[in-house]
Design a protein around this motif. Structure first.
Motif, PDB file in Angstrom:
ATOM      1  N   MET A  26       0.821  -1.202   0.000  1.00 39.75           N
ATOM      2  CA  MET A  26       0.000   0.000   0.000  1.00 39.75           C
ATOM      3  C   MET A  26       0.863   1.263   0.000  1.00 39.75           C
ATOM      4  O   MET A  26       0.530   2.246  -0.667  1.00 39.75           O
ATOM      5  CB  MET A  26      -0.980  -0.011   1.176  1.00 39.75           C
ATOM      6  CG  MET A  26      -1.980  -1.171   1.126  1.00 39.75           C
ATOM      7  SD  MET A  26      -2.823  -1.410  -0.473  1.00 39.75           S
ATOM      8  CE  MET A  26      -3.911   0.011  -0.494  1.00 39.75           C
ATOM      9  N   ASP A  30       0.921   4.195  -2.924  1.00 41.19           N
ATOM     10  CA  ASP A  30       0.774   5.626  -2.626  1.00 41.19           C
ATOM     11  C   ASP A  30       1.812   6.460  -3.370  1.00 41.19           C
ATOM     12  O   ASP A  30       1.591   7.641  -3.625  1.00 41.19           O
ATOM     13  CB  ASP A  30       0.894   5.889  -1.119  1.00 41.19           C
ATOM     14  CG  ASP A  30      -0.343   5.463  -0.348  1.00 41.19           C
ATOM     15  OD1 ASP A  30      -1.410   5.260  -0.969  1.00 41.19           O
ATOM     16  OD2 ASP A  30      -0.238   5.326   0.887  1.00 41.19           O
ATOM     17  N   GLU A  55     -11.387  -2.011  -4.749  1.00 44.38           N
ATOM     18  CA  GLU A  55     -12.083  -1.041  -3.896  1.00 44.38           C
ATOM     19  C   GLU A  55     -11.375   0.300  -3.844  1.00 44.38           C
ATOM     20  O   GLU A  55     -12.003   1.336  -3.629  1.00 44.38           O
ATOM     21  CB  GLU A  55     -12.216  -1.584  -2.469  1.00 44.38           C
ATOM     22  CG  GLU A  55     -13.212  -2.705  -2.325  1.00 44.38           C
ATOM     23  CD  GLU A  55     -13.214  -3.293  -0.923  1.00 44.38           C
ATOM     24  OE1 GLU A  55     -12.622  -2.684  -0.006  1.00 44.38           O
ATOM     25  OE2 GLU A  55     -13.799  -4.375  -0.750  1.00 44.38           O
ATOM     26  N   ASN A  56     -10.049   0.284  -4.032  1.00 42.59           N
ATOM     27  CA  ASN A  56      -9.266   1.522  -3.943  1.00 42.59           C
ATOM     28  C   ASN A  56      -8.947   2.126  -5.312  1.00 42.59           C
ATOM     29  O   ASN A  56      -8.104   3.014  -5.406  1.00 42.59           O
ATOM     30  CB  ASN A  56      -7.974   1.259  -3.168  1.00 42.59           C
ATOM     31  CG  ASN A  56      -8.250   1.132  -1.683  1.00 42.59           C
ATOM     32  OD1 ASN A  56      -8.530   2.106  -1.014  1.00 42.59           O
ATOM     33  ND2 ASN A  56      -8.202  -0.091  -1.179  1.00 42.59           N
TER      34      ASN A  56
END
Length: 77
Positions: A26, A30, A55-56
């Motif tokens: 993650m 980013d 979902e992201n």
């Protein structure tokens, strides 16, 4: 799934991560831009990650390149 060749691809190999690699993945996501991709190298297909990616707002392509080596290329949608 998109296969734009102009994307810059960063690579993250989590096969030697001690413990759960989710945080590393993650954090790396980013750090990529909209026209970049992350190639995740793992020893198994990270199926539980796929729902989180979707979902992201990420899309992904997964390929098994060896017996214990998977490459998952992840891009922002």
């Amino acid at each position: 799934m998109r296969t734009d060749q102009q994307d810059s691809i960063q690579e993250l190999d989590v096969r030697d991560v001690d413990g759960e690699p989710f945080g590393h993945i993650m954090d790396a996501l980013d750090d990529i831009g909209e026209s970049e991709a992350l190639r995740l190298v793992n020893s198994f297909e990270p199926v539980p990650l796929y729902g989180v990616l979707t979902e992201n707002g990420y899309e992904y392509d997964a390929d098994q390149v060896a017996d214990e080596e998977w490459h998952v290329t992840i891009r922002p949608e």
